[in-house]
Write an enzyme that holds these catalytic residues in place. Structure first.
Site, PDB file in Angstrom:
ATOM      1  N   THR A  48      93.665   7.373 -23.307  1.00  0.00           N
ATOM      2  CA  THR A  48      93.013   8.598 -22.833  1.00  0.00           C
ATOM      3  C   THR A  48      92.102   8.335 -21.637  1.00  0.00           C
ATOM      4  O   THR A  48      92.089   9.099 -20.663  1.00  0.00           O
ATOM      5  CB  THR A  48      92.181   9.218 -23.966  1.00  0.00           C
ATOM      6  OG1 THR A  48      93.011   9.390 -25.118  1.00  0.00           O
ATOM      7  CG2 THR A  48      91.624  10.562 -23.550  1.00  0.00           C
ATOM      8  N   THR A  49      91.349   7.242 -21.692  1.00  0.00           N
ATOM      9  CA  THR A  49      90.384   6.914 -20.643  1.00  0.00           C
ATOM     10  C   THR A  49      91.051   6.634 -19.306  1.00  0.00           C
ATOM     11  O   THR A  49      90.423   6.775 -18.250  1.00  0.00           O
ATOM     12  CB  THR A  49      89.534   5.701 -21.081  1.00  0.00           C
ATOM     13  OG1 THR A  49      89.020   5.961 -22.393  1.00  0.00           O
ATOM     14  CG2 THR A  49      88.376   5.441 -20.145  1.00  0.00           C
ATOM     15  N   TYR A 111      98.573  19.191 -30.114  1.00  0.00           N
ATOM     16  CA  TYR A 111      98.923  20.587 -29.799  1.00  0.00           C
ATOM     17  C   TYR A 111      99.881  21.207 -30.819  1.00  0.00           C
ATOM     18  O   TYR A 111      99.666  22.329 -31.269  1.00  0.00           O
ATOM     19  CB  TYR A 111      99.508  20.688 -28.378  1.00  0.00           C
ATOM     20  CG  TYR A 111      99.823  22.113 -27.936  1.00  0.00           C
ATOM     21  CD1 TYR A 111      98.801  23.011 -27.651  1.00  0.00           C
ATOM     22  CD2 TYR A 111     101.130  22.561 -27.820  1.00  0.00           C
ATOM     23  CE1 TYR A 111      99.078  24.306 -27.262  1.00  0.00           C
ATOM     24  CE2 TYR A 111     101.421  23.858 -27.438  1.00  0.00           C
ATOM     25  CZ  TYR A 111     100.392  24.726 -27.163  1.00  0.00           C
ATOM     26  OH  TYR A 111     100.665  26.012 -26.789  1.00  0.00           O
ATOM     27  N   TYR A 137      96.852   5.573 -33.080  1.00  0.00           N
ATOM     28  CA  TYR A 137      95.612   6.059 -32.467  1.00  0.00           C
ATOM     29  C   TYR A 137      95.278   7.403 -33.084  1.00  0.00           C
ATOM     30  O   TYR A 137      95.958   8.398 -32.842  1.00  0.00           O
ATOM     31  CB  TYR A 137      95.805   6.158 -30.954  1.00  0.00           C
ATOM     32  CG  TYR A 137      94.612   6.656 -30.159  1.00  0.00           C
ATOM     33  CD1 TYR A 137      93.333   6.731 -30.693  1.00  0.00           C
ATOM     34  CD2 TYR A 137      94.775   7.046 -28.832  1.00  0.00           C
ATOM     35  CE1 TYR A 137      92.262   7.178 -29.946  1.00  0.00           C
ATOM     36  CE2 TYR A 137      93.706   7.499 -28.065  1.00  0.00           C
ATOM     37  CZ  TYR A 137      92.453   7.566 -28.637  1.00  0.00           C
ATOM     38  OH  TYR A 137      91.386   8.012 -27.892  1.00  0.00           O
ATOM     39  N   ARG A 142      90.667  15.204 -30.239  1.00  0.00           N
ATOM     40  CA  ARG A 142      91.515  15.511 -29.084  1.00  0.00           C
ATOM     41  C   ARG A 142      92.868  16.106 -29.485  1.00  0.00           C
ATOM     42  O   ARG A 142      93.443  16.883 -28.744  1.00  0.00           O
ATOM     43  CB  ARG A 142      91.754  14.243 -28.254  1.00  0.00           C
ATOM     44  CG  ARG A 142      90.514  13.735 -27.529  1.00  0.00           C
ATOM     45  CD  ARG A 142      90.846  12.562 -26.617  1.00  0.00           C
ATOM     46  NE  ARG A 142      89.680  12.057 -25.918  1.00  0.00           N
ATOM     47  CZ  ARG A 142      89.236  12.523 -24.751  1.00  0.00           C
ATOM     48  NH1 ARG A 142      89.864  13.520 -24.158  1.00  0.00           N
ATOM     49  NH2 ARG A 142      88.169  11.990 -24.177  1.00  0.00           N
ATOM     50  N   LYS A 166      93.621   2.485 -34.429  1.00  0.00           N
ATOM     51  CA  LYS A 166      92.398   2.777 -33.696  1.00  0.00           C
ATOM     52  C   LYS A 166      91.823   4.044 -34.301  1.00  0.00           C
ATOM     53  O   LYS A 166      92.389   5.133 -34.145  1.00  0.00           O
ATOM     54  CB  LYS A 166      92.668   2.958 -32.206  1.00  0.00           C
ATOM     55  CG  LYS A 166      91.431   3.360 -31.404  1.00  0.00           C
ATOM     56  CD  LYS A 166      91.751   3.656 -29.943  1.00  0.00           C
ATOM     57  CE  LYS A 166      90.517   4.140 -29.197  1.00  0.00           C
ATOM     58  NZ  LYS A 166      90.809   4.486 -27.774  1.00  0.00           N
ATOM     59  N   ILE A 208      88.311  -0.635 -29.384  1.00  0.00           N
ATOM     60  CA  ILE A 208      88.881  -0.285 -28.076  1.00  0.00           C
ATOM     61  C   ILE A 208      87.829   0.589 -27.414  1.00  0.00           C
ATOM     62  O   ILE A 208      87.642   1.744 -27.764  1.00  0.00           O
ATOM     63  CB  ILE A 208      90.244   0.400 -28.210  1.00  0.00           C
ATOM     64  CG1 ILE A 208      91.231  -0.567 -28.891  1.00  0.00           C
ATOM     65  CG2 ILE A 208      90.774   0.819 -26.836  1.00  0.00           C
ATOM     66  CD1 ILE A 208      92.602   0.017 -29.148  1.00  0.00           C
TER      67      ILE A 208
END
Length: 297
Positions: A48-49, A111, A137, A142, A166, A208
């Site tokens: 994401t980052t 989504y 993850y 999110r 994660k 992470i």
């Protein structure tokens, strides 16, 4: 297929962009040198980052190749490959050159809000398609859907190349359930910088981190103390870093990290829409808190 390749401090790598919006490979080289010299244990790229949702497939492939070639095996590399269409994720895996890439970091479907059976089958299919280990993850803030502890544990037991999760749910009760019931060879990584010391105290084996982009040496010192069971000393560093951890996320991530990295002279603050740089007030918080953290010896 379980791997001991990943533990300790992983960096959720930022992607620099130049003033034309293109990937800034010169700045990326500086960032890679900075974090590796700071002692980090592995890199997680295109999470994401790294803003991968704004990149074309060609850009992602070029970025992967550059990072692998530049790192030259100095630290292991994890690559983000995930999405809400299982077949598209599998296609991307099949079209990826995994030379120099040691694992896939795969976000849960967003989504579409699948149920737990759908999440299980999604990751099972990805696991079967992947030539390298998988790290789940879980970031329901999110994706809008949590990977429940029972699903994580079932995936770990049924899919031998799922090596870690994660955990960025922020739910310590859930994290404890995973740690209590997981197979011994499944690792749990913190996905929340501010919860990493508490998570280590109950059995996490890695993180992470976004903060490790900007203060790798200090973050690594904190985690090394955790690994040695020196939680009182680690907590002292944690509290010194807490304002920075909060400031980096106050006006959006990775905007906060890019403001910090600009202050360090590593890159500028450019992001791709819809992300924007932090406001002046938050930038001042980022800079002042970073300057304090960098004083930690």
């Amino acid at each position: 297929m379980k791997s001991e390749t990943f533990s300790g401090v992983g960096v959720a790598l930022v992607t620099p962009f130049d003033n034309k919006g293109l990937i800034d490979y010169t700045a990326l080289s500086k960032l890679l040198d900075y974090i590796i010299s700071g002692g980090i244990n592995f890199i997680a790229m295109l999470g994401t980052t790294g803003e991968p949702s704004t990149m074309s497939q060609d850009e992602k492939q070029n970025l992967k190749k550059f990072i692998v070639d530049y790192v030259k095996g100095r630290v292991p590399i994890m690559c983000g490959i995930g999405g809400n269409c299982t077949s598209a994720v599998i296609d991307e895996i099949k079209n990826t050159d995994f030379s120099g890439i040691d694992a896939v970091l795969s976000i849960s479907p967003y989504y579409t809000k699948p149920n737990q059976r759908g999440i299980y089958e999604h990751f099972k299919a990805i696991s079967e398609a992947s030539p390298v280990p998988i790290v789940l993850y879980n970031v329901p803030g999110r994706t809008s859907k949590n990977i429940e502890p029972a699903t994580i544990i079932k995936l770990a037991k049924d899919c031998k190349n799922i090596i870690a999760v994660k955990e960025a749910s922020g739910n310590m009760s859930q994290i404890m359930q995973v740690l209590k019931n997981k197979p011994a060879d499944l690792k749990l990584f913190s996905g929340d910088d501010a919860l990493t010391v508490p998570m280590y105290s109950i059995g996490a084996e890695g993180v992470i981190s976004v903060v490790a982009n900007v203060a790798p040496k200090q973050f690594v010192k904190m985690i090394n103390l955790c690994s040695q069971g020196k939680f009182e000393e680690a907590s002292k560093i944690h509290f010194k870093m807490l304002d920075l951890m909060n400031a980096l996320f106050e006006d959006g991530s990775p905007a906060g990290a890019k403001a910090a990295l600009a202050h360090l002279g590593i890159m500028n603050e450019n992001l791709r829409l819809p992300l924007m740089p932090v406001c002046d007030e938050v930038r001042a918080k980022v800079i002042s808190s970073l300057d304090e953290v960098l004083k930690i010896e």
